[in-house]
Design a protein around this motif. Structure first.
Motif, short mmCIF file in Angstrom:
data_model
loop_
_atom_site.label_atom_id
_atom_site.label_comp_id
_atom_site.label_asym_id
_atom_site.label_seq_id
_atom_site.Cartn_x
_atom_site.Cartn_y
_atom_site.Cartn_z
N LYS A 35 28.43 -27.19 -52.23
CA LYS A 35 29.32 -26.17 -52.79
C LYS A 35 29.48 -26.30 -54.31
CE LYS A 35 33.66 -28.74 -52.19
NZ LYS A 35 34.99 -28.75 -51.56
N LYS A 36 29.13 -27.46 -54.85
CA LYS A 36 29.25 -27.66 -56.30
C LYS A 36 28.20 -26.88 -57.06
CE LYS A 36 26.56 -31.91 -55.86
NZ LYS A 36 26.54 -33.36 -56.01
N PHE A 37 27.17 -26.36 -56.35
CA PHE A 37 26.11 -25.61 -57.00
C PHE A 37 26.40 -24.11 -56.95
CE2 PHE A 37 23.95 -29.44 -55.20
CZ PHE A 37 23.72 -30.07 -56.42
N SER A 38 25.84 -23.38 -57.90
CA SER A 38 26.03 -21.94 -57.95
C SER A 38 25.19 -21.25 -56.88
CB SER A 38 25.63 -21.40 -59.32
OG SER A 38 24.22 -21.55 -59.51
N LEU A 39 25.52 -20.00 -56.61
CA LEU A 39 24.75 -19.22 -55.62
C LEU A 39 23.30 -19.09 -56.06
CD1 LEU A 39 24.66 -17.49 -53.07
CD2 LEU A 39 25.37 -15.52 -54.45
N VAL A 45 16.57 -22.62 -53.97
CA VAL A 45 16.08 -23.50 -52.89
C VAL A 45 15.16 -22.72 -51.97
CG1 VAL A 45 16.77 -24.76 -50.82
CG2 VAL A 45 18.04 -25.09 -52.94
N PHE A 46 15.57 -21.51 -51.59
CA PHE A 46 14.79 -20.71 -50.65
C PHE A 46 13.56 -20.10 -51.32
CE2 PHE A 46 18.93 -21.06 -48.76
CZ PHE A 46 18.67 -21.13 -47.41
N ILE A 47 13.66 -19.82 -52.61
CA ILE A 47 12.51 -19.25 -53.32
C ILE A 47 11.42 -20.30 -53.52
CG2 ILE A 47 11.75 -18.29 -55.53
CD1 ILE A 47 14.51 -16.92 -55.70
N TYR A 48 11.81 -21.47 -54.01
CA TYR A 48 10.83 -22.53 -54.27
C TYR A 48 10.24 -23.09 -52.98
CZ TYR A 48 11.43 -22.91 -59.31
OH TYR A 48 11.41 -22.67 -60.66
N SER A 49 10.94 -22.93 -51.87
CA SER A 49 10.43 -23.47 -50.60
C SER A 49 9.39 -22.57 -49.95
CB SER A 49 11.61 -23.67 -49.63
OG SER A 49 12.22 -22.43 -49.32
N LEU A 50 9.28 -21.32 -50.39
CA LEU A 50 8.39 -20.36 -49.73
C LEU A 50 6.93 -20.81 -49.66
CD1 LEU A 50 9.66 -16.78 -50.68
CD2 LEU A 50 9.43 -17.78 -48.40
N LEU A 207 19.35 -30.57 -53.91
CA LEU A 207 18.69 -29.25 -53.88
C LEU A 207 17.20 -29.40 -53.57
CD1 LEU A 207 20.35 -27.51 -56.97
CD2 LEU A 207 20.87 -27.16 -54.55
N ASN A 208 16.57 -30.40 -54.14
CA ASN A 208 15.16 -30.64 -53.86
C ASN A 208 14.94 -31.01 -52.40
OD1 ASN A 208 14.52 -30.20 -56.58
ND2 ASN A 208 14.82 -32.35 -57.09
N GLN A 209 15.83 -31.83 -51.85
CA GLN A 209 15.72 -32.23 -50.46
C GLN A 209 15.87 -31.02 -49.55
OE1 GLN A 209 15.59 -35.65 -48.95
NE2 GLN A 209 14.65 -35.99 -50.93
N ALA A 210 16.79 -30.12 -49.88
CA ALA A 210 17.01 -28.93 -49.06
C ALA A 210 15.80 -28.01 -49.07
CB ALA A 210 18.25 -28.18 -49.55
N ALA A 211 15.04 -28.03 -50.15
CA ALA A 211 13.88 -27.13 -50.25
C ALA A 211 12.69 -27.58 -49.43
CB ALA A 211 13.46 -27.00 -51.73
N LEU A 212 12.66 -28.81 -49.00
CA LEU A 212 11.53 -29.30 -48.20
C LEU A 212 11.47 -28.59 -46.85
CD1 LEU A 212 11.62 -33.18 -48.71
CD2 LEU A 212 9.79 -31.64 -49.40
#
Length: 622
Positions: A35-39, A45-50, A207-212
């Motif tokens: 929650k500390k991160f902006s929208l 995260v979802f864009i870089y994970s594509l 954020l990097n971990q979430a993108a994996l």
């Protein structure tokens, strides 16, 4: 060919959407942390994970291309069944891996890696280590999403058939599709295939971990060799890196601070499970969580900048007992034939007439602990099998019983002794039935952590008062520290220095009065314990090449810690985190100066390079 091409594309889109939903579940499960991160940061995260999601989907479709080749010699009915059964397996496994990722990330702050997979040798202990009450909710989500995903797949693909004609065109299509999918899976025609660095876009590890992609990351962990044949952290020439490390450990002065009032005191090390420095400073409703530790600190010498090089118990043991730093993706205690090469304080002290013993309330068989302790020279080793009738958590006996047993048993020991006591009630999943100074809430493991720490602090306070009554106390140095840190703050990254900042306190009758009630601020770590205290006893410490004498004012102030594919470097002037996947260093500036020099980063790089060279040489691979 148009129909089969459309079916392949639909499968790819379905799989990508499946991975997106799984990532969304992961993000929502850790909403308080993120929650500390902006929208916008969350959307990135979802864009870089594509690319990784598409590559993983292409990997599944490669199986279908191979099935098409088989189809040329099989019936259509067989091909359709194989495709559908394969998708059922993919859906089930992908959600299972996602659930395992969530559980591991909550406990370790990282996704599945080779170190985590190595713990599958001990499935019972691994579950106990990470289990918490809110995982019932996770299992419920897992079951619901598997059913939902399968129903969507069945509805979308009910009319599709996966077939090609047994012709030249059909053979050409299957070969061409296989080639295209391989290219997509590796991310293109570039020299190096798609890897974790493709999705690592932020200086914030969470954020990097979430993108994996969970499935891709799981496959990556499976394909990593258990032990590297070559050093993956080769930044400089061997000569240059060795020179830097030698300079780091060089201490020109001979003036050493002597803190002991006895030439040969007993040494009692109390390692408190999951005790971080921050938990000893926290308050609940205006009251300290660890009041006993605070009281004991007023009678001892408290280190204020002390760190653990790892984040698991066996890493803390290797650092404290052998003076050996932690490695990013391996754990030396888990490697028979490797940890045998390490020096050990029990062996060093036995030459001076010390007897040694180790007391633990949990299983000594987990992570090769028993084998390591024996190899280090501990003469008496006590584990949970000694306490078969005792009250226990899922991990081991309660601390009060462990401390009580030690007090009774140590009376039989000769002196001087070197003894270690390792607690376990405050081990994950923090399921002890203890006084709750904060209410238990489903899903709030942080509250349970606070409660078990408060309990273990009470036990520690009673324990110290009990041993003060024993005749050997006046000739004993008592060391109280954490085995590793544990953070439940949503502001703490898994690779941050805060997670490795642990308490370290010296007390007991053998500590000179002039140091009691004082603090010691030089930056140091568990690795430095061996050299520092052997020198106090005027015993040789040459074997402990990674350990420096913190009581020599000329020693450099630094601490190194490792995390999954990276390191942290803490000095008296800066804190640096180096992420090897991103090939970047980040400054962490909380209490230290805002200046980060390339020299500080290079210190950490050289240190890690030489460390891994030595580790690999222990395996006979260099």
């Amino acid at each position: 060919m148009k129909n089969i091409s459309r079916s392949f594309l639909k499968v790819l889109v379905f799989l990508v959407m499946l991975f997106v939903v799984q990532r969304l579940v992961f993000v929502l499960f850790f909403a308080m942390e993120l929650k500390k991160f902006s929208l916008l940061q969350i959307l990135l995260v979802f864009i870089y994970s594509l690319p990784m999601d598409v590559a993983t989907g292409a990997g599944v479709l490669i199986l279908f291309s191979l099935f098409l080749i088989i189809k040329l010699f099989a019936t259509q009915l067989l091909m359709d069944k194989v495709v559908r059964y394969t998708m059922v397996i993919v859906i089930f496994l992908s959600w299972l891996i996602t659930a395992a990722d969530i559980a591991l990330y909550e406990s370790w702050g990282t996704r599945i890696n080779s170190k985590a997979l190595s713990y599958l040798t001990y499935p019972g202990e691994a579950i106990k280590s990470s289990w918490s009450s809110r995982y019932f909710f996770l299992i419920l989500i897992l079951v619901c999403m598997i059913i939902f995903s399968y129903k969507i797949f069945k509805k979308i693909f009910s009319a599709d058939n996966f077939s090609v004609k047994r012709s030249a065109g059909g053979i050409l299509f299957t070969c061409l599709s296989l080639f295209v999918l391989i290219v997509v899976m590796r991310g293109g025609f570039q020299e190096f295939p798609l890897g974790k660095s493709w999705v690592y876009f932020s200086p914030h590890a969470s954020l990097n971990q979430a993108a994996l992609n969970s499935v891709w990351n799981f496959g990556y962990a499976l394909t990593q060799p258990a032990e590297p044949d070559n050093n993956p952290y080769r930044f400089f020439t061997e000569e240059h890196s060795n020179k830097i490390v030698a300079e780091l450990h060089a201490a020109s002065g001979d003036s050493v601070i002597i803190i002991l009032n006895s030439p040969k005191p007993n040494i009692l090390v109390v390692m408190m499970e999951s005790w971080s420095d921050s938990i000893t400073k926290r308050e609940v409703n205006g009251k300290k969580i660890t009041p006993a530790f605070e009281r004991i600190s007023r009678e001892g010498l408290l280190f204020t900048n002390f760190y653990s090089p790892g984040f698991r118990t066996e890493q803390g043991l290797a650092a404290l007992v052998s003076g050996f730093p932690s490695q990013p993706a391996t754990s030396i205690v888990r490697k028979y034939g490797v940890f045998d090469r390490l020096p050990g304080l029990p062996k060093s002290l036995s030459e001076a007439g010390y007897v040694s013993s180790f007391y633990y309330g949990g299983s000594l068989h987990f992570a090769n602990t028993n084998g390591y302790l024996k190899a280090m020279g501990f003469e008496k080793i006590t584990g949970d099998e000694t306490f078969s009738e005792s009250k226990r958590t899922g991990w081991g006996i309660y601390d009060e019983e462990l401390f009580r047993y030690f007090v009774d048993d140590i009376k039989k020991s000769s002196q001087p002794f070197f003894s270690m006591v390792l607690s376990c009630t405050s081990h994950e999943p923090f399921d002890a039935d203890v006084e709750r100074i904060v209410p238990h809430e489903t899903g709030s493991w942080c509250n349970d952590y606070v409660n078990t720490i408060h309990y273990s602090d009470q036990c520690l306070g009673i324990f110290i008062e009990e041993i003060k009554k024993l005749p050997w106390y006046e000739n004993t140095l008592v060391v109280i520290t954490g085995d590793h840190g544990q953070e439940c703050s949503d502001r703490t990254e898994y690779n941050s220095a805060e997670r490795h900042h642990i308490p370290f306190l010296l007390t007991g009758g053998a500590l000179k009065d002039e140091f009691k009630g004082k603090t010691f601020s030089p930056v140091s770590s568990q690795v430095d314990f061996a050299s520092s205290f052997l020198t106090q006893l005027e015993l040789p410490a040459n074997e402990y090449r990674w350990s420096k004498n913190v009581f020599n004012p000329a020693s450099r102030q630094f601490a190194f810690y490792a995390f999954d594919d990276g390191f942290g470097w803490i000095s008296d002037s800066s804190e640096v985190i180096y992420d090897n996947k991103m090939q970047k260093a980040f400054l962490k500036n909380d209490s230290k100066t805002s200046v980060r020099t390339d020299k500080e980063v290079n210190y950490g790089k050289a240190y890690l390079q030489v460390l891994m060279d030595e580790y690999i040489s222990f395996s006979g691979k260099k």
